[in-house]
Design a protein around this motif. Structure first.
Motif, PDB file in Angstrom:
ATOM      1  N   VAL A  13       0.906  -1.219   0.012  1.00 52.73           N
ATOM      2  CA  VAL A  13       0.004  -0.218   0.054  1.00 52.73           C
ATOM      3  C   VAL A  13       0.945   1.091  -0.006  1.00 52.73           C
ATOM      4  O   VAL A  13       1.917   1.345   0.730  1.00 52.73           O
ATOM      5  CB  VAL A  13      -0.894   0.029   1.374  1.00 52.73           C
ATOM      6  N   VAL A  14       0.581   2.242  -0.820  1.00 51.03           N
ATOM      7  CA  VAL A  14       1.332   3.512  -0.996  1.00 51.03           C
ATOM      8  C   VAL A  14       0.635   4.792  -0.248  1.00 51.03           C
ATOM      9  O   VAL A  14      -0.505   4.852  -0.563  1.00 51.03           O
ATOM     10  CB  VAL A  14       2.011   3.708  -2.377  1.00 51.03           C
ATOM     11  N   PHE A  15       1.689   5.616   0.138  1.00 51.38           N
ATOM     12  CA  PHE A  15       0.893   6.904   0.480  1.00 51.38           C
ATOM     13  C   PHE A  15       2.094   8.005  -0.119  1.00 51.38           C
ATOM     14  O   PHE A  15       3.270   8.023  -0.170  1.00 51.38           O
ATOM     15  CB  PHE A  15       0.934   7.062   1.930  1.00 51.38           C
ATOM     16  N   ASP A  16       1.330   9.043  -0.191  1.00 55.62           N
ATOM     17  CA  ASP A  16       1.969  10.178  -0.891  1.00 55.62           C
ATOM     18  C   ASP A  16       2.101  11.444   0.076  1.00 55.62           C
ATOM     19  O   ASP A  16       1.043  12.052   0.477  1.00 55.62           O
ATOM     20  CB  ASP A  16       1.055  10.717  -2.284  1.00 55.62           C
ATOM     21  N   GLU A  17       3.540  11.717   0.129  1.00 59.60           N
ATOM     22  CA  GLU A  17       3.843  12.815   1.305  1.00 59.60           C
ATOM     23  C   GLU A  17       2.939  12.968   2.377  1.00 59.60           C
ATOM     24  O   GLU A  17       2.379  14.098   2.423  1.00 59.60           O
ATOM     25  CB  GLU A  17       4.076  14.066   0.354  1.00 59.60           C
ATOM     26  N   PRO A  18       2.599  12.018   3.194  1.00 67.91           N
ATOM     27  CA  PRO A  18       1.671  12.217   4.556  1.00 67.91           C
ATOM     28  C   PRO A  18       2.172  13.232   5.439  1.00 67.91           C
ATOM     29  O   PRO A  18       1.100  13.844   5.999  1.00 67.91           O
ATOM     30  CB  PRO A  18       1.586  10.924   5.210  1.00 67.91           C
ATOM     31  N   LEU A  19       3.342  13.865   5.217  1.00 67.85           N
ATOM     32  CA  LEU A  19       3.618  15.003   6.197  1.00 67.85           C
ATOM     33  C   LEU A  19       3.439  16.309   5.474  1.00 67.85           C
ATOM     34  O   LEU A  19       4.177  17.373   5.980  1.00 67.85           O
ATOM     35  CB  LEU A  19       5.107  14.632   6.842  1.00 67.85           C
ATOM     36  N   TYR A  20       2.993  16.326   4.378  1.00 67.81           N
ATOM     37  CA  TYR A  20       3.152  17.837   3.711  1.00 67.81           C
ATOM     38  C   TYR A  20       2.305  18.857   4.403  1.00 67.81           C
ATOM     39  O   TYR A  20       2.679  19.894   4.602  1.00 67.81           O
ATOM     40  CB  TYR A  20       2.500  17.431   1.963  1.00 67.81           C
ATOM     41  N   ALA A  21       1.145  18.596   4.581  1.00 71.94           N
ATOM     42  CA  ALA A  21       0.218  19.575   5.438  1.00 71.94           C
ATOM     43  C   ALA A  21       0.941  19.798   6.727  1.00 71.94           C
ATOM     44  O   ALA A  21       0.933  21.227   7.228  1.00 71.94           O
ATOM     45  CB  ALA A  21      -1.043  19.395   5.679  1.00 71.94           C
ATOM     46  N   HIS A  22       1.172  18.917   7.364  1.00 74.06           N
ATOM     47  CA  HIS A  22       2.180  19.306   8.694  1.00 74.06           C
ATOM     48  C   HIS A  22       3.404  20.249   8.455  1.00 74.06           C
ATOM     49  O   HIS A  22       3.689  21.248   9.153  1.00 74.06           O
ATOM     50  CB  HIS A  22       2.882  17.853   9.194  1.00 74.06           C
ATOM     51  N   TYR A  23       3.986  19.956   7.206  1.00 69.29           N
ATOM     52  CA  TYR A  23       5.269  21.030   6.970  1.00 69.29           C
ATOM     53  C   TYR A  23       4.733  22.498   6.717  1.00 69.29           C
ATOM     54  O   TYR A  23       5.452  23.292   7.170  1.00 69.29           O
ATOM     55  CB  TYR A  23       5.962  20.257   5.684  1.00 69.29           C
ATOM     56  N   LEU A  24       3.674  22.462   5.715  1.00 72.40           N
ATOM     57  CA  LEU A  24       3.299  23.858   5.421  1.00 72.40           C
ATOM     58  C   LEU A  24       2.768  24.567   6.738  1.00 72.40           C
ATOM     59  O   LEU A  24       3.087  25.583   7.014  1.00 72.40           O
ATOM     60  CB  LEU A  24       2.098  23.639   4.490  1.00 72.40           C
ATOM     61  N   LYS A  25       2.024  23.726   7.593  1.00 69.69           N
ATOM     62  CA  LYS A  25       1.576  24.453   8.882  1.00 69.69           C
ATOM     63  C   LYS A  25       2.468  24.791   9.876  1.00 69.69           C
ATOM     64  O   LYS A  25       2.372  25.923  10.598  1.00 69.69           O
ATOM     65  CB  LYS A  25       0.382  23.402   9.484  1.00 69.69           C
ATOM     66  N   GLY A  84      -1.172   8.379 -16.607  1.00 69.58           N
ATOM     67  CA  GLY A  84      -2.311   9.129 -16.032  1.00 69.58           C
ATOM     68  C   GLY A  84      -2.259   9.320 -14.448  1.00 69.58           C
ATOM     69  O   GLY A  84      -1.604   8.639 -13.931  1.00 69.58           O
ATOM     70  N   PRO A  85      -3.082  10.268 -14.092  1.00 70.42           N
ATOM     71  CA  PRO A  85      -3.308  10.201 -12.490  1.00 70.42           C
ATOM     72  C   PRO A  85      -3.448   9.056 -11.826  1.00 70.42           C
ATOM     73  O   PRO A  85      -4.330   8.027 -12.393  1.00 70.42           O
ATOM     74  CB  PRO A  85      -4.319  11.338 -12.365  1.00 70.42           C
ATOM     75  N   LYS A  86      -3.208   8.867 -10.579  1.00 70.52           N
ATOM     76  CA  LYS A  86      -3.647   7.869  -9.944  1.00 70.52           C
ATOM     77  C   LYS A  86      -4.520   8.216  -8.653  1.00 70.52           C
ATOM     78  O   LYS A  86      -4.422   9.588  -8.265  1.00 70.52           O
ATOM     79  CB  LYS A  86      -2.175   7.075  -9.228  1.00 70.52           C
ATOM     80  N   THR A  87      -5.175   7.321  -8.188  1.00 71.13           N
ATOM     81  CA  THR A  87      -5.993   7.591  -7.017  1.00 71.13           C
ATOM     82  C   THR A  87      -5.308   8.071  -5.514  1.00 71.13           C
ATOM     83  O   THR A  87      -5.941   8.591  -4.855  1.00 71.13           O
ATOM     84  CB  THR A  87      -7.106   6.315  -6.760  1.00 71.13           C
ATOM     85  N   TYR A  88      -4.090   7.602  -5.523  1.00 69.54           N
ATOM     86  CA  TYR A  88      -3.243   7.832  -4.562  1.00 69.54           C
ATOM     87  C   TYR A  88      -2.286   8.944  -4.562  1.00 69.54           C
ATOM     88  O   TYR A  88      -1.634   9.307  -3.722  1.00 69.54           O
ATOM     89  CB  TYR A  88      -2.515   6.628  -3.963  1.00 69.54           C
ATOM     90  N   TRP A 139      -1.866  18.025  -4.814  1.00 71.17           N
ATOM     91  CA  TRP A 139      -0.916  18.874  -5.554  1.00 71.17           C
ATOM     92  C   TRP A 139      -0.295  18.325  -6.611  1.00 71.17           C
ATOM     93  O   TRP A 139       0.467  18.873  -7.354  1.00 71.17           O
ATOM     94  CB  TRP A 139       0.308  19.024  -4.501  1.00 71.17           C
ATOM     95  N   ALA A 140      -0.866  17.157  -7.094  1.00 69.41           N
ATOM     96  CA  ALA A 140      -0.464  16.522  -8.267  1.00 69.41           C
ATOM     97  C   ALA A 140      -0.500  17.457  -9.571  1.00 69.41           C
ATOM     98  O   ALA A 140       0.293  17.361 -10.650  1.00 69.41           O
ATOM     99  CB  ALA A 140      -1.251  15.204  -8.556  1.00 69.41           C
ATOM    100  N   LYS A 141      -1.458  18.059  -9.665  1.00 65.89           N
ATOM    101  CA  LYS A 141      -1.793  18.916 -10.978  1.00 65.89           C
ATOM    102  C   LYS A 141      -0.641  20.051 -11.201  1.00 65.89           C
ATOM    103  O   LYS A 141      -0.488  20.525 -12.055  1.00 65.89           O
ATOM    104  CB  LYS A 141      -3.253  19.543 -10.760  1.00 65.89           C
ATOM    105  N   TYR A 142       0.185  20.320  -9.953  1.00 62.27           N
ATOM    106  CA  TYR A 142       1.254  21.161 -10.155  1.00 62.27           C
ATOM    107  C   TYR A 142       2.506  20.863 -10.349  1.00 62.27           C
ATOM    108  O   TYR A 142       3.470  21.348 -10.819  1.00 62.27           O
ATOM    109  CB  TYR A 142       1.122  22.070  -8.582  1.00 62.27           C
ATOM    110  N   TRP A 143       2.846  19.516  -9.937  1.00 62.32           N
ATOM    111  CA  TRP A 143       4.016  18.951 -10.259  1.00 62.32           C
ATOM    112  C   TRP A 143       3.947  17.564 -10.870  1.00 62.32           C
ATOM    113  O   TRP A 143       5.154  17.320 -11.161  1.00 62.32           O
ATOM    114  CB  TRP A 143       4.452  18.361  -8.663  1.00 62.32           C
ATOM    115  N   TYR A 144       2.939  16.972 -11.239  1.00 65.13           N
ATOM    116  CA  TYR A 144       3.251  15.453 -11.793  1.00 65.13           C
ATOM    117  C   TYR A 144       3.026  15.504 -13.305  1.00 65.13           C
ATOM    118  O   TYR A 144       2.648  14.289 -13.706  1.00 65.13           O
ATOM    119  CB  TYR A 144       2.132  14.666 -11.048  1.00 65.13           C
TER     120      TYR A 144
END
Length: 241
Positions: free
Chosen positions: A30-42, A183-187, A191-196
């Motif tokens: 199972v994969v997760f995309d940058e789970p600490l991103y919001a923590h970092y910004l906040k 193509g895009p992935k569900t996971y 932010w994918a539209k800005y970087w991927y």
């Protein structure tokens, strides 16, 4: 069930999303995309493209993210977390003792040239390589899992390097990791539209257009500084054979 938890501690503008896609092709993962991103910004107050969307899409409490996502129980035996090394701000690192840790590096000239296409005022914190050097030394001092992986080595021989990586992680290699649907992935993170855009066009590991991009002259001093850290990490990386 025992879970092998894998943190890919990447620099930005690397092929970390492609690595996430590769691990997602495994039936045991199972994969997760940058789970600490919001923590970092906040926690830092830094503004990134899609800032409000990111903060709304994730828990911004890093300790809760560690407890409820990174150290959570899963039905699959492997959990892969695509992470940015610079997201490790204002947070306890104790959880790293329970994870496999990959320091995922890329030539800093390529990172800076690519990053400057989205954010002009690139800083050492953005590049991430100094933080990777710091994390490498922290993990070594604590005698914790630490594997160094270089994206250019993967691109030389994806199958060979991924086999070596899986062996170092203590998991079986799966050749399905070499290809994924376009193509895009569900996971993907919001932010994918800005970087991927580029990785959404890919179906496997291939050389990036940014590899040949010229470095803006105003960023050459940053490159010279960041190159020092890259050159210290590279000798530890898995090599294509």
């Amino acid at each position: 069930m025992h879970t092998t938890r894998i943190n890919l501690w990447s620099s930005p503008r690397n092929i970390s999303t492609a690595m996430m896609y590769a691990f997602a092709q495994r039936s045991d993962t199972v994969v997760f995309d940058e789970p600490l991103y919001a923590h970092y910004l906040k926690s830092t107050g830094i503004i990134h493209p899609g800032n409000d969307e990111i903060l709304q899409s994730q828990n911004d409490n890093g300790e809760k993210v560690i407890e409820e996502i990174i150290l959570a129980d899963y039905e699959k035996p492997v959990a892969f977390f695509k992470q940015m090394t610079h997201h490790l701000e204002h947070i306890s690192l104790d959880f790293l003792a329970q994870t496999k840790n990959i320091i995922f590096i890329r030539n800093s000239k390529q990172i800076i040239a690519s990053y400057a296409q989205v954010i002009k005022n690139v800083t050492m914190q953005d590049v991430g390589i100094m933080k990777q050097w710091w994390l490498f030394n922290y993990l070594k001092e604590k005698n914790l899992s630490c594997i160094v992986l270089d994206s250019n080595e993967i691109l030389k021989s994806p199958g060979n390097v991924l086999q070596q990586l899986c062996a170092a992680l203590g998991i079986l290699y799966d050749e399905n990791m070499l290809h994924w649907p376009a193509g895009p992935k569900t996971y993907d993170g919001v932010w994918a539209k800005y970087w991927y855009d580029n990785v959404h066009q890919s179906t496997g590991f291939s050389k990036q257009k940014t590899s040949e991009r010229e470095l803006p002259s105003y960023l050459k001093a940053l490159y010279e500084e960041s190159k020092v850290y890259y050159e210290q990490l590279y000798p530890y990386s898995i090599k294509a054979v």
